[in-house]
Design a protein around this motif. Structure first.
Motif, PDB file in Angstrom:
ATOM      1  N   MET A   1       0.840  -1.169   0.000  1.00 60.39           N
ATOM      2  CA  MET A   1       0.000   0.000   0.000  1.00 60.39           C
ATOM      3  C   MET A   1       0.893   1.242   0.000  1.00 60.39           C
ATOM      4  N   ARG A   2       0.273   2.364   0.093  1.00 58.34           N
ATOM      5  CA  ARG A   2       1.030   3.605   0.192  1.00 58.34           C
ATOM      6  C   ARG A   2       0.257   4.573   1.083  1.00 58.34           C
ATOM      7  N   LEU A   3       0.970   5.570   1.570  1.00 58.21           N
ATOM      8  CA  LEU A   3       0.322   6.567   2.404  1.00 58.21           C
ATOM      9  C   LEU A   3      -0.562   7.463   1.544  1.00 58.21           C
ATOM     10  N   THR A   4      -1.700   7.863   2.086  1.00 59.56           N
ATOM     11  CA  THR A   4      -2.652   8.689   1.354  1.00 59.56           C
ATOM     12  C   THR A   4      -2.915   9.979   2.124  1.00 59.56           C
ATOM     13  N   TRP A   5      -3.798  10.796   1.586  1.00 58.93           N
ATOM     14  CA  TRP A   5      -4.174  12.031   2.255  1.00 58.93           C
ATOM     15  C   TRP A   5      -4.836  11.741   3.600  1.00 58.93           C
ATOM     16  N   LYS A   6      -5.505  10.594   3.711  1.00 52.69           N
ATOM     17  CA  LYS A   6      -6.122  10.226   4.986  1.00 52.69           C
ATOM     18  C   LYS A   6      -5.064  10.001   6.061  1.00 52.69           C
ATOM     19  N   ASP A   7      -3.939   9.409   5.660  1.00 50.23           N
ATOM     20  CA  ASP A   7      -2.846   9.204   6.614  1.00 50.23           C
ATOM     21  C   ASP A   7      -2.281  10.540   7.088  1.00 50.23           C
ATOM     22  N   ALA A   8      -2.224  11.510   6.205  1.00 52.07           N
ATOM     23  CA  ALA A   8      -1.741  12.842   6.590  1.00 52.07           C
ATOM     24  C   ALA A   8      -2.692  13.486   7.596  1.00 52.07           C
ATOM     25  N   ILE A   9      -3.984  13.363   7.357  1.00 57.83           N
ATOM     26  CA  ILE A   9      -4.962  13.942   8.283  1.00 57.83           C
ATOM     27  C   ILE A   9      -4.917  13.229   9.631  1.00 57.83           C
ATOM     28  N   THR A  10      -4.834  11.912   9.623  1.00 54.71           N
ATOM     29  CA  THR A  10      -4.779  11.187  10.888  1.00 54.71           C
ATOM     30  C   THR A  10      -3.494  11.499  11.650  1.00 54.71           C
ATOM     31  N   THR A  11      -2.420  11.796  10.946  1.00 59.16           N
ATOM     32  CA  THR A  11      -1.181  12.187  11.616  1.00 59.16           C
ATOM     33  C   THR A  11      -1.358  13.535  12.314  1.00 59.16           C
ATOM     34  N   VAL A  12      -2.025  14.458  11.654  1.00 54.90           N
ATOM     35  CA  VAL A  12      -2.313  15.764  12.274  1.00 54.90           C
ATOM     36  C   VAL A  12      -3.222  15.574  13.491  1.00 54.90           C
ATOM     37  N   VAL A  13      -4.229  14.715  13.362  1.00 50.21           N
ATOM     38  CA  VAL A  13      -5.133  14.438  14.477  1.00 50.21           C
ATOM     39  C   VAL A  13      -4.363  13.800  15.632  1.00 50.21           C
ATOM     40  N   MET A  14      -3.455  12.883  15.316  1.00 52.83           N
ATOM     41  CA  MET A  14      -2.664  12.238  16.366  1.00 52.83           C
ATOM     42  C   MET A  14      -1.740  13.242  17.038  1.00 52.83           C
ATOM     43  N   ALA A  15      -1.218  14.189  16.283  1.00 54.09           N
ATOM     44  CA  ALA A  15      -0.392  15.245  16.879  1.00 54.09           C
ATOM     45  C   ALA A  15      -1.229  16.069  17.864  1.00 54.09           C
ATOM     46  N   ALA A  16      -2.485  16.326  17.529  1.00 48.74           N
ATOM     47  CA  ALA A  16      -3.379  17.049  18.440  1.00 48.74           C
ATOM     48  C   ALA A  16      -3.643  16.226  19.702  1.00 48.74           C
ATOM     49  N   VAL A  17      -3.800  14.904  19.541  1.00 46.18           N
ATOM     50  CA  VAL A  17      -4.005  14.021  20.697  1.00 46.18           C
ATOM     51  C   VAL A  17      -2.781  14.075  21.609  1.00 46.18           C
ATOM     52  N   VAL A  18      -1.599  13.987  21.023  1.00 43.88           N
ATOM     53  CA  VAL A  18      -0.364  14.055  21.814  1.00 43.88           C
ATOM     54  C   VAL A  18      -0.267  15.399  22.520  1.00 43.88           C
ATOM     55  N   ALA A  19      -0.574  16.477  21.812  1.00 38.72           N
ATOM     56  CA  ALA A  19      -0.505  17.813  22.411  1.00 38.72           C
ATOM     57  C   ALA A  19      -1.472  17.943  23.593  1.00 38.72           C
ATOM     58  N   LEU A  20      -2.674  17.428  23.431  1.00 39.20           N
ATOM     59  CA  LEU A  20      -3.650  17.483  24.527  1.00 39.20           C
ATOM     60  C   LEU A  20      -3.191  16.666  25.723  1.00 39.20           C
ATOM     61  N   TYR A  21      -2.687  15.475  25.463  1.00 38.11           N
ATOM     62  CA  TYR A  21      -2.238  14.618  26.565  1.00 38.11           C
ATOM     63  C   TYR A  21      -1.055  15.246  27.294  1.00 38.11           C
ATOM     64  N   VAL A  22      -0.106  15.786  26.547  1.00 36.08           N
ATOM     65  CA  VAL A  22       1.051  16.445  27.162  1.00 36.08           C
ATOM     66  C   VAL A  22       0.591  17.675  27.936  1.00 36.08           C
ATOM     67  N   ALA A  23      -0.335  18.439  27.367  1.00 35.62           N
ATOM     68  CA  ALA A  23      -0.859  19.617  28.067  1.00 35.62           C
ATOM     69  C   ALA A  23      -1.519  19.208  29.385  1.00 35.62           C
ATOM     70  N   TYR A  24      -2.255  18.103  29.366  1.00 35.88           N
ATOM     71  CA  TYR A  24      -2.891  17.631  30.594  1.00 35.88           C
ATOM     72  C   TYR A  24      -1.844  17.222  31.628  1.00 35.88           C
ATOM     73  N   THR A  25      -0.855  16.459  31.195  1.00 38.22           N
ATOM     74  CA  THR A  25       0.159  15.979  32.150  1.00 38.22           C
ATOM     75  C   THR A  25       0.999  17.127  32.710  1.00 38.22           C
ATOM     76  N   GLN A  26       1.073  18.236  31.994  1.00 42.56           N
ATOM     77  CA  GLN A  26       1.829  19.398  32.468  1.00 42.56           C
ATOM     78  C   GLN A  26       0.964  20.353  33.284  1.00 42.56           C
ATOM     79  N   GLY A  27      -0.306  20.015  33.490  1.00 41.24           N
ATOM     80  CA  GLY A  27      -1.191  20.831  34.304  1.00 41.24           C
ATOM     81  C   GLY A  27      -1.715  22.066  33.598  1.00 41.24           C
ATOM     82  N   SER A  28      -1.979  21.951  32.335  1.00 40.53           N
ATOM     83  CA  SER A  28      -2.447  23.090  31.542  1.00 40.53           C
ATOM     84  C   SER A  28      -3.823  23.566  31.985  1.00 40.53           C
TER      85      SER A  28
END
Length: 145
Positions: A1-28
């Motif tokens: 297979m190959r990476l598609t535009w959906k993979d790019a969007i899910t990567t951005v969404v996953m970056a948002a998930v990581v940012a939220l989790y890190v923000a929570y753990t840092q007491g944001s």
């Protein structure tokens, strides 16, 4: 297979998930990362949008499947059920461990899907062949079908 535009969007969404989790753990003080429940809801919704809505899981459950696809299906199903269970526990009990499990399961699902999309597709014994045998043996010979 190959990476598609959906993979790019899910990567951005996953970056948002990581940012939220890190923000929570840092007491944001951000609304979406201010408590266990808000962070759980945020990760659950982002995971559903980025994974479920953009995914093509129906392809895993239909047609003939290789051993790799069967194993992948079982692993991702278990991870999905784990994420959903952790989200429910995180919402009801405001449990930080459940939030961590939800985050880890979501990240693992994203990683597995992305790696799977980068793997080359090989024709297995249960998949239809794309070329006819005699065309491979003698490519110069005219073929009449």
């Amino acid at each position: 297979m190959r990476l598609t535009w959906k993979d790019a969007i899910t990567t951005v969404v996953m970056a948002a998930v990581v940012a939220l989790y890190v923000a929570y753990t840092q007491g944001s003080d951000l609304l979406l990362a201010s408590s266990v429940r808000w962070t759980t809801v945020s990760i659950l919704v982002l995971g559903m949008v980025g994974g479920c809505a953009l995914g093509a899981a129906d392809q895993l459950y239909t047609g003939s499947r290789s051993t790799f696809t069967r194993i992948y299906t079982v692993v991702t199903t278990v991870l999905g059920v784990t994420a959903l269970t952790a989200a429910v526990i995180g919402l009801i009990a405001a449990n930080e461990v459940a939030l961590t499990v939800l985050f880890a399961a979501t990240a693992t699902l994203w990683l597995l899907a992305t790696v799977r999309h980068m793997l080359p597709v090989t024709a297995g014994p249960s998949e239809p062949r794309t070329i006819i045998d005699h065309e491979v043996i003698d490519p110069e010979k005219p073929v009449r079908h």
